[in-house]
Scaffold this motif. Structure first.
Motif, PDB file in Angstrom:
ATOM      1  N   UNK A 443     -52.256 -67.384 -50.523  1.00  0.00           N
ATOM      2  CA  UNK A 443     -53.664 -67.011 -50.421  1.00  0.00           C
ATOM      3  C   UNK A 443     -54.013 -66.639 -48.987  1.00  0.00           C
ATOM      4  N   UNK A 444     -53.475 -67.401 -48.030  1.00  0.00           N
ATOM      5  CA  UNK A 444     -53.779 -67.153 -46.623  1.00  0.00           C
ATOM      6  C   UNK A 444     -53.329 -65.756 -46.206  1.00  0.00           C
ATOM      7  N   UNK A 445     -52.142 -65.365 -46.627  1.00  0.00           N
ATOM      8  CA  UNK A 445     -51.647 -64.029 -46.271  1.00  0.00           C
ATOM      9  C   UNK A 445     -52.485 -62.938 -46.938  1.00  0.00           C
ATOM     10  N   UNK A 446     -52.829 -63.152 -48.196  1.00  0.00           N
ATOM     11  CA  UNK A 446     -53.577 -62.133 -48.925  1.00  0.00           C
ATOM     12  C   UNK A 446     -55.001 -61.994 -48.391  1.00  0.00           C
ATOM     13  N   UNK A 447     -55.519 -63.041 -47.780  1.00  0.00           N
ATOM     14  CA  UNK A 447     -56.890 -62.993 -47.241  1.00  0.00           C
ATOM     15  C   UNK A 447     -56.935 -62.556 -45.783  1.00  0.00           C
ATOM     16  N   UNK A 448     -55.795 -62.403 -45.164  1.00  0.00           N
ATOM     17  CA  UNK A 448     -55.753 -62.008 -43.751  1.00  0.00           C
ATOM     18  C   UNK A 448     -55.954 -60.494 -43.659  1.00  0.00           C
ATOM     19  N   UNK A 449     -57.035 -60.069 -43.033  1.00  0.00           N
ATOM     20  CA  UNK A 449     -57.360 -58.647 -42.952  1.00  0.00           C
ATOM     21  C   UNK A 449     -56.855 -57.969 -41.674  1.00  0.00           C
ATOM     22  N   UNK A 450     -56.163 -58.703 -40.826  1.00  0.00           N
ATOM     23  CA  UNK A 450     -55.675 -58.101 -39.579  1.00  0.00           C
ATOM     24  C   UNK A 450     -54.412 -57.287 -39.837  1.00  0.00           C
ATOM     25  N   UNK A 451     -54.135 -56.348 -38.950  1.00  0.00           N
ATOM     26  CA  UNK A 451     -52.898 -55.562 -39.011  1.00  0.00           C
ATOM     27  C   UNK A 451     -52.482 -55.284 -37.565  1.00  0.00           C
ATOM     28  N   UNK A 452     -51.823 -56.276 -36.919  1.00  0.00           N
ATOM     29  CA  UNK A 452     -51.531 -56.179 -35.477  1.00  0.00           C
ATOM     30  C   UNK A 452     -50.819 -54.901 -35.056  1.00  0.00           C
ATOM     31  N   UNK A 453     -49.916 -54.389 -35.887  1.00  0.00           N
ATOM     32  CA  UNK A 453     -49.196 -53.165 -35.518  1.00  0.00           C
ATOM     33  C   UNK A 453     -50.156 -52.003 -35.317  1.00  0.00           C
ATOM     34  N   UNK A 454     -51.068 -51.810 -36.262  1.00  0.00           N
ATOM     35  CA  UNK A 454     -52.041 -50.724 -36.146  1.00  0.00           C
ATOM     36  C   UNK A 454     -53.006 -50.993 -34.986  1.00  0.00           C
ATOM     37  N   UNK A 455     -53.373 -52.252 -34.811  1.00  0.00           N
ATOM     38  CA  UNK A 455     -54.275 -52.608 -33.714  1.00  0.00           C
ATOM     39  C   UNK A 455     -53.639 -52.308 -32.356  1.00  0.00           C
ATOM     40  N   UNK A 456     -52.333 -52.572 -32.222  1.00  0.00           N
ATOM     41  CA  UNK A 456     -51.631 -52.252 -30.972  1.00  0.00           C
ATOM     42  C   UNK A 456     -51.539 -50.741 -30.764  1.00  0.00           C
ATOM     43  N   UNK A 457     -51.315 -50.008 -31.846  1.00  0.00           N
ATOM     44  CA  UNK A 457     -51.292 -48.547 -31.739  1.00  0.00           C
ATOM     45  C   UNK A 457     -52.628 -48.033 -31.210  1.00  0.00           C
ATOM     46  N   UNK A 458     -53.719 -48.619 -31.703  1.00  0.00           N
ATOM     47  CA  UNK A 458     -55.056 -48.191 -31.279  1.00  0.00           C
ATOM     48  C   UNK A 458     -55.318 -48.536 -29.817  1.00  0.00           C
ATOM     49  N   UNK A 459     -54.689 -49.580 -29.310  1.00  0.00           N
ATOM     50  CA  UNK A 459     -54.806 -49.886 -27.882  1.00  0.00           C
ATOM     51  C   UNK A 459     -54.120 -48.795 -27.060  1.00  0.00           C
ATOM     52  N   UNK A 460     -53.037 -48.264 -27.609  1.00  0.00           N
ATOM     53  CA  UNK A 460     -52.300 -47.195 -26.941  1.00  0.00           C
ATOM     54  C   UNK A 460     -53.077 -45.879 -26.980  1.00  0.00           C
ATOM     55  N   UNK A 461     -53.753 -45.597 -28.111  1.00  0.00           N
ATOM     56  CA  UNK A 461     -54.568 -44.394 -28.281  1.00  0.00           C
ATOM     57  C   UNK A 461     -55.776 -44.764 -29.147  1.00  0.00           C
ATOM     58  N   UNK A 462     -56.929 -45.063 -28.535  1.00  0.00           N
ATOM     59  CA  UNK A 462     -58.109 -45.538 -29.286  1.00  0.00           C
ATOM     60  C   UNK A 462     -58.537 -44.637 -30.431  1.00  0.00           C
ATOM     61  N   UNK A 463     -58.223 -43.351 -30.349  1.00  0.00           N
ATOM     62  CA  UNK A 463     -58.627 -42.432 -31.414  1.00  0.00           C
ATOM     63  C   UNK A 463     -57.949 -42.771 -32.744  1.00  0.00           C
ATOM     64  N   UNK A 464     -56.825 -43.505 -32.661  1.00  0.00           N
ATOM     65  CA  UNK A 464     -56.098 -43.889 -33.870  1.00  0.00           C
ATOM     66  C   UNK A 464     -56.970 -44.720 -34.804  1.00  0.00           C
ATOM     67  N   UNK A 465     -57.975 -45.402 -34.271  1.00  0.00           N
ATOM     68  CA  UNK A 465     -58.889 -46.178 -35.116  1.00  0.00           C
ATOM     69  C   UNK A 465     -59.526 -45.319 -36.198  1.00  0.00           C
ATOM     70  N   UNK A 466     -59.726 -44.036 -35.901  1.00  0.00           N
ATOM     71  CA  UNK A 466     -60.349 -43.134 -36.873  1.00  0.00           C
ATOM     72  C   UNK A 466     -59.480 -42.939 -38.119  1.00  0.00           C
ATOM     73  N   UNK A 467     -58.167 -43.132 -37.955  1.00  0.00           N
ATOM     74  CA  UNK A 467     -57.250 -42.915 -39.069  1.00  0.00           C
ATOM     75  C   UNK A 467     -57.253 -44.071 -40.051  1.00  0.00           C
TER      76      UNK A 467
END
Length: 472
Positions: A443-467
């Motif tokens: 349940x804990x995994x299924x309720x976790x809405x974070x996605x660190x890989x994508x979040x790190x990509x967005x730190x590298x290029x903030x425009x990635x958040x739009x995707x």
């Protein structure tokens, strides 16, 4: 019908998939069935391992495998061929998150997985180009240097790691590290690893399983998994309805082993497993015989958000993959991440891979001048939101008798064989072999809405958040 996240009809040609006679070994002897006891969706390493272990555990039920394209034509037939444990990698992070004992088991599990495959290959004399040698983990970017060192010492200081694993893992610094790696690295860590020809191993699994009763239907696309109408006793037993482009299949139990394509047929994994494409190339010497690789052993070159890898083959050729640096920006990212179309990849990526050995390693001219890239391709991996695969029955989430084994995040080869055994034993009602707790669907995994890989990509290029608006 082909939607965005189904396997595409057209795809780039992979070195591992050039054997055009492969699929004829598993042509079904019966028409597409209406019913089955166990349906396995996905004909890659994971689905094939589940099928193999079902029959190794004396399964007497009807088992049907369905694959959208040719067998092993997804990530399994498009990867680097390495079956490399993480070993010391991530030990510092894992110990902080899970404690020393669980962190140790994650490393031990992968080493055991590789050793079980090695033993099987040796005992059964499986012709799959297996090569067990040493891994060289190399610092490609100074930003990961301290992480390397922290992971290594967390590994050797962990009392739950066997001494044998510690003794075969060595760290080198400075000039010695650069000399060992033939690469300008301040830190190099070595330990045992392996590689093989993925589809040849899958061929062995499926030949054994089909002789025992498995029916394999390739080029068959599953478009949905629905609960059957439960108005009569039969539908209560065959509680799952699989819609395919060859007809309806009713199943008592279902295993979803679709990795990067999972969210199309299991929508609850939309934010849990994303398709992420990688690019791989085959590099070959002009000579066809008597070639010695200019580099020995297998390599991984690490930088933030990316890892290049090289496996050296007995025929003198190399398999090289990675170079994510070429698509970590907004424009390229949308064609590689959350994209399931393996018919194309950025031209810039192929350019970086061209002459890779010559450009990367400190070699004498005569050692690399006759090497050339012969084939470059892409494949779809399944990246999970927390880097661990999702494995287990989904009964707690309203889907009794439906299993998932997907989201291997580009690291399935050293995890799948034993994971497949675990799933097969569960399907048969047996006590399953232990897999890491981090793999289980909770349940804990299924309720976790974070996605660190994508979040790190967005730190590298903030425009990635739009995707990825559903992540941010």
């Amino acid at each position: 019908m082909v939607e965005k996240f189904y396997p595409t009809k057209e795809s780039t040609g992979s070195f591992w998939l050039d054997d055009k006679t492969f699929k004829t070994k598993f042509e079904p002897t019966e028409p597409f069935p209406e019913k089955t006891d166990i349906a396995i969706i996905g004909g890659g390493f994971c689905g094939s391992a589940v099928a193999y272990h079902l029959f190794e555990n004396a399964c007497k039920e009807k088992v049907t495998m369905i694959e959208a394209r040719e067998i092993a034509s997804g990530a399994t037939g498009r990867n680097g061929g390495h079956i490399k444990p993480y070993n010391h990698r991530h030990q510092n992070e894992y110990q902080t998150k899970f404690g020393k004992e669980e962190a140790a088991f994650l490393a031990i599990f992968e080493k055991d997985n590789m050793n079980q495959v090695k033993t099987l290959i040796e005992n059964e004399k499986i012709d799959c180009d297996a090569r067990f040698t040493m891994a060289y983990d190399v610092v490609k970017s100074s930003e990961v240097e301290q992480e390397f060192i922290n992971d290594y010492y967390a590994f050797v200081d962990n009392p739950f790691i066997p001494e044998s694993m510690k003794k075969e893992t060595t760290i080198f610094f400075g000039d010695q590290a650069a000399e060992k790696a033939k690469f300008n690295s301040p830190v190099t860590i070595t330990y045992p690893t392996g590689s093989l020809f993925p589809r040849k191993l899958i061929s062995y699994f499926l030949e054994k399983a089909t002789k025992a009763g498995l029916q394999v239907y390739d080029n068959t696309l599953v478009t949905s998994i629905d609960k059957a109408d439960t108005e009569n006793a039969e539908s209560e037993e065959y509680q799952w309805t699989l819609k395919t482009d060859k007809g309806i299949l009713k199943a008592k139990r279902v295993v979803v082993a679709t990795n990067g394509y999972t969210k199309e047929i299991l929508p609850e994994f939309k934010r849990k497993i994303l398709p992420v494409k990688g690019v791989v190339t085959h590099i070959k010497h002009a000579k066809t015989e008597g070639v010695k690789n200019p580099i020995d052993n297998h390599y991984s070159l690490y930088a933030p958000l990316e890892q290049d890898y090289i496996i050296t083959r007995e025929d003198g050729s190399l398999i090289v993959g990675g170079v994510a640096s070429t698509y970590l920006n907004y424009e390229k990212c949308k064609t590689m991440i959350d994209c399931a179309d393996d018919s194309f990849f950025p031209k810039e990526t192929e350019d970086v891979l061209d002459d890779y050995v010559k450009k990367t390693f400190n070699l004498k001219d005569e050692e690399y001048k006759e090497y050339a890239n012969t084939q470059t391709w892409t494949g779809v991996m399944g990246y999970s939101n927390d880097d661990f695969p999702y494995v287990g029955e989904l009964s707690k989430f309203g889907r009794k008798n439906l299993w998932i084994a997907a989201g291997f995040t580009g690291h399935g080869m050293p995890r799948i064989f034993v994971t497949g055994k675990h799933v097969a034993q569960q399907l048969l009602g047996l006590e399953p072999v232990k897999i890491p707790n981090q793999f289980l669907v909770t349940r804990e995994r299924m309720c976790d809405n974070s996605f660190p890989y994508i979040e790190e990509l967005a730190e590298n290029d903030p425009k990635i958040k739009e995707l990825y608006p559903d992540i941010f």
